[in-house]
Design a protein around this motif. Structure first.
Motif, mmCIF file in Angstrom:
data_model
loop_
_atom_site.group_PDB
_atom_site.id
_atom_site.type_symbol
_atom_site.label_atom_id
_atom_site.label_comp_id
_atom_site.label_asym_id
_atom_site.label_seq_id
_atom_site.Cartn_x
_atom_site.Cartn_y
_atom_site.Cartn_z
ATOM 1 N N SER B 83 0.833 -1.194 0.000
ATOM 2 C CA SER B 83 0.000 0.000 0.000
ATOM 3 C C SER B 83 0.871 1.248 0.000
ATOM 4 C CB SER B 83 -0.915 0.003 1.226
ATOM 5 O OG SER B 83 -0.162 0.252 2.387
ATOM 6 N N THR B 84 0.295 2.315 -0.529
ATOM 7 C CA THR B 84 1.014 3.590 -0.531
ATOM 8 C C THR B 84 1.459 3.958 0.874
ATOM 9 O OG1 THR B 84 -0.249 4.371 -2.412
ATOM 10 C CG2 THR B 84 0.826 6.038 -1.066
ATOM 11 N N ILE B 136 15.566 6.158 -5.577
ATOM 12 C CA ILE B 136 14.399 6.818 -6.153
ATOM 13 C C ILE B 136 13.637 5.847 -7.049
ATOM 14 C CG2 ILE B 136 13.605 8.813 -7.470
ATOM 15 C CD1 ILE B 136 15.074 9.620 -4.984
ATOM 16 N N LEU B 137 14.384 5.115 -7.853
ATOM 17 C CA LEU B 137 13.748 4.171 -8.770
ATOM 18 C C LEU B 137 12.961 3.122 -8.002
ATOM 19 C CD1 LEU B 137 13.471 3.408 -11.764
ATOM 20 C CD2 LEU B 137 15.415 1.872 -11.464
ATOM 21 N N ARG B 138 13.555 2.617 -6.938
ATOM 22 C CA ARG B 138 12.867 1.626 -6.127
ATOM 23 C C ARG B 138 11.588 2.215 -5.551
ATOM 24 N NH1 ARG B 138 15.516 -2.507 -4.215
ATOM 25 N NH2 ARG B 138 17.472 -1.410 -3.841
ATOM 26 N N LEU B 139 11.687 3.461 -5.150
ATOM 27 C CA LEU B 139 10.524 4.137 -4.575
ATOM 28 C C LEU B 139 9.391 4.252 -5.590
ATOM 29 C CD1 LEU B 139 9.457 5.668 -2.094
ATOM 30 C CD2 LEU B 139 10.539 7.728 -2.997
ATOM 31 N N THR B 141 8.931 2.474 -8.227
ATOM 32 C CA THR B 141 8.438 1.133 -8.538
ATOM 33 C C THR B 141 7.440 0.648 -7.494
ATOM 34 O OG1 THR B 141 10.570 0.634 -9.556
ATOM 35 C CG2 THR B 141 9.137 -1.235 -9.051
ATOM 36 N N LEU B 142 7.784 0.861 -6.245
ATOM 37 C CA LEU B 142 6.899 0.440 -5.162
ATOM 38 C C LEU B 142 5.580 1.199 -5.208
ATOM 39 C CD1 LEU B 142 9.385 0.022 -2.189
ATOM 40 C CD2 LEU B 142 7.818 -1.718 -3.066
ATOM 41 N N LEU B 143 5.672 2.500 -5.442
ATOM 42 C CA LEU B 143 4.445 3.294 -5.484
ATOM 43 C C LEU B 143 3.571 2.883 -6.655
ATOM 44 C CD1 LEU B 143 5.765 6.833 -4.502
ATOM 45 C CD2 LEU B 143 4.268 5.336 -3.196
ATOM 46 N N HIS B 144 4.206 2.500 -7.738
ATOM 47 C CA HIS B 144 3.434 2.036 -8.888
ATOM 48 C C HIS B 144 2.785 0.697 -8.586
ATOM 49 C CE1 HIS B 144 3.224 1.800 -13.583
ATOM 50 N NE2 HIS B 144 2.052 1.959 -13.009
ATOM 51 N N PRO B 148 -1.514 0.281 -9.066
ATOM 52 C CA PRO B 148 -1.455 -0.206 -10.447
ATOM 53 C C PRO B 148 -2.473 0.481 -11.350
ATOM 54 C CG PRO B 148 -2.470 -1.821 -9.004
ATOM 55 C CD PRO B 148 -1.948 -0.734 -8.126
ATOM 56 N N GLN B 149 -3.460 1.139 -10.753
ATOM 57 C CA GLN B 149 -4.458 1.816 -11.584
ATOM 58 C C GLN B 149 -3.883 3.076 -12.231
ATOM 59 O OE1 GLN B 149 -4.201 2.225 -8.399
ATOM 60 N NE2 GLN B 149 -4.755 4.315 -7.834
ATOM 61 N N LEU B 150 -2.731 3.532 -11.726
ATOM 62 C CA LEU B 150 -2.121 4.747 -12.278
ATOM 63 C C LEU B 150 -1.083 4.403 -13.335
ATOM 64 C CD1 LEU B 150 -1.467 6.753 -8.974
ATOM 65 C CD2 LEU B 150 -3.377 7.010 -10.562
ATOM 66 N N THR B 151 -0.827 5.361 -14.212
ATOM 67 C CA THR B 151 0.279 5.195 -15.151
ATOM 68 C C THR B 151 1.584 5.524 -14.433
ATOM 69 O OG1 THR B 151 0.271 7.487 -15.895
ATOM 70 C CG2 THR B 151 -1.240 5.970 -17.007
ATOM 71 N N ALA B 152 2.681 5.075 -15.002
ATOM 72 C CA ALA B 152 3.986 5.375 -14.405
ATOM 73 C C ALA B 152 4.210 6.883 -14.351
ATOM 74 C CB ALA B 152 5.100 4.699 -15.209
ATOM 75 N N GLU B 153 3.700 7.567 -15.356
ATOM 76 C CA GLU B 153 3.893 9.018 -15.387
ATOM 77 C C GLU B 153 3.092 9.693 -14.270
ATOM 78 O OE1 GLU B 153 2.941 10.743 -19.117
ATOM 79 O OE2 GLU B 153 3.556 12.754 -18.484
ATOM 80 N N ASP B 154 1.890 9.202 -14.042
ATOM 81 C CA ASP B 154 1.104 9.767 -12.937
ATOM 82 C C ASP B 154 1.827 9.583 -11.607
ATOM 83 O OD1 ASP B 154 -1.101 10.938 -14.130
ATOM 84 O OD2 ASP B 154 -2.144 9.024 -14.344
ATOM 85 N N VAL B 155 2.424 8.425 -11.436
ATOM 86 C CA VAL B 155 3.175 8.177 -10.199
ATOM 87 C C VAL B 155 4.326 9.167 -10.084
ATOM 88 C CG1 VAL B 155 4.591 6.526 -8.948
ATOM 89 C CG2 VAL B 155 2.546 5.744 -10.143
ATOM 90 N N PHE B 156 5.007 9.362 -11.200
ATOM 91 C CA PHE B 156 6.111 10.320 -11.235
ATOM 92 C C PHE B 156 5.672 11.705 -10.771
ATOM 93 C CE2 PHE B 156 7.786 13.822 -13.822
ATOM 94 C CZ PHE B 156 9.121 13.817 -13.454
ATOM 95 N N TRP B 157 4.566 12.179 -11.334
ATOM 96 C CA TRP B 157 4.102 13.517 -10.981
ATOM 97 C C TRP B 157 3.638 13.582 -9.533
ATOM 98 C CZ3 TRP B 157 5.111 17.875 -13.329
ATOM 99 C CH2 TRP B 157 5.484 17.813 -14.668
ATOM 100 N N ARG B 158 2.904 12.594 -9.128
ATOM 101 C CA ARG B 158 2.383 12.620 -7.762
ATOM 102 C C ARG B 158 3.500 12.515 -6.735
ATOM 103 N NH1 ARG B 158 -3.529 9.526 -7.853
ATOM 104 N NH2 ARG B 158 -4.365 10.824 -9.551
#
Lengths: 213, 213
Positions: B83-84, B136-139, B141-144, B148-158
């Motif tokens: 979970s987030t 950062i990358l691991r972070l 990845t975990l958040l994604h 999973p309902q978000l795109t990788a880009e959305d995770v990046f921005w958020r």
DNA sequence: CGATAAATTAAACACATGTTTAAAATTGGT
DNA sequence: ACCAATTTTAAACATGTGTTTAATTTATCG
């Protein structure tokens, strides 16, 4: 070439662009006057001091944005039920209207607010609070109405988290846009960022309160 | 009086406090050396330049925080469901450990990151990315994985919105604490702010994606 | 102890900042 | 067209910045 713009406006235009990009203290009057193609001394002649110039730049935006926001909030106040999302949607149109000052007006204004807020000399924040404190109060009240499960203090803190996420996103928007372009091959405008931001801050504000660590 | 502290450490201690409060560019070497009770020239003698001093101050915290965070994230990676909230809880203990450097270490470090991030010369951010890019990358990845309902880009921005809310809250924590004290008569520590922040950013990250304006 | 290295110090350097000055140019009203 | 007020200009001012220098002090160690 339109040489109709007054020296005063030439200074304002150059100053707001530089302020939004580099902050107030890190922008020199020589940079501003060079960009504006005016004499260095004309800043002090027309505005009195650099500090007065900063306030003039901010005031040009606030005097347009704040009343527009207040009208939207007033309008929302009559609704029986209010959601966080509705409150933040009130920002959208007043922010968009700032393109009438500058093409990049919305992004510029948010950057300006971010720097104004960050700079320790809280003069500017206090000025904004005194000048537009009732707007802020209305905002907090609405958010509390949208989230009755929260305490007023929680709303206060979360509102500032929102402010932080917003101004930070805008201040570093250029760098982030470049990264997003490189990593995801996507072009996002300043307005797209707002669209990505609003669900985020609404979700954060609506999050349940927690008592323990 | 403990005069055991080396000149180099006296400079580091004074510098990090001033940097965290006023930012890098707005803190002069004369302020630092005055607070540290050392000679002005000793900064350039021990560190070479002001820029090198800034990096040394940040490195002292990052070298402690980043490996600790990475260990926590690694540990979480083995979980089947993520979970987030769990991801952000990984920050808590590594951040707390920074009190071993300074009593206000956690708040100082976040402020430093905020200023480092904000200052347009992206040297420092690029340095952090190169040095701790895998964390950062691991972070991300975990958040994604948690969303999973978000795109990788959305995770990046958020994630950057999260960063903004966090550093902003810390940078202006002193002023906000005073306001909260005045308005709500409540004493909140720097750690309390983190407790208020985590539900907020978790809620923001978990918010549903939106396609239209 | 004495010689060599390391560290500290006061002073100056070169440069950038916001502001002020006083003269020159431009504008506006009659 | 002329005078007065406004605006623009180049130059200097005072101050603060990071850095460097060269001399002095302190520490290291054979």
């Amino acid at each position: 070439m339109a040489a109709r713009i007054s020296t005063k406006d030439k200074i304002l235009n150059a100053a707001e662009a530089l302020f939004a990009e580099h902050g107030f203290e890190q922008t020199s009057l020589r940079q501003i006057t060079a960009d504006a193609n005016v004499n260095l001394a004309s800043v002090n002649y027309h505005f009195g001091s650099k500090k007065a110039l900063i306030q003039a730049v901010i005031a040009r935006y606030s005097s347009l944005f704040m009343p527009a926001l207040d009208a939207k909030l007033k309008q929302l106040q009559s609704h029986p039920q209010i959601s966080t999302r509705e409150v933040f949607d009130c920002f959208r149109e007043p922010l968009r209207e700032l393109v009438h000052i500058n093409k990049r007006g919305p992004a510029i204004y948010l950057s300006l607010l971010g720097y104004a807020y960050a700079e320790i000399q809280g003069h500017l924040r206090r000025f904004t609070m005194q000048e537009y404190g009732d707007v802020i109060l209305r905002l907090v009240t609405l958010l509390h109405a949208a989230n009755p499960q929260l305490t007023a203090e929680d709303v206060f803190w979360r509102l500032h988290f929102v402010l932080g996420a917003t101004v930070f996103a805008q201040v570093s928007s250029q760098a982030l846009q470049e990264i997003a372009k490189a990593d995801f091959n996507s072009d996002v405008s300043a307005e797209d960022i707002i669209d990505k931001l609003i669900p985020f801050i609404a979700g954060g504000l609506d999050a349940p309160h927690e008592n323990e660590i």
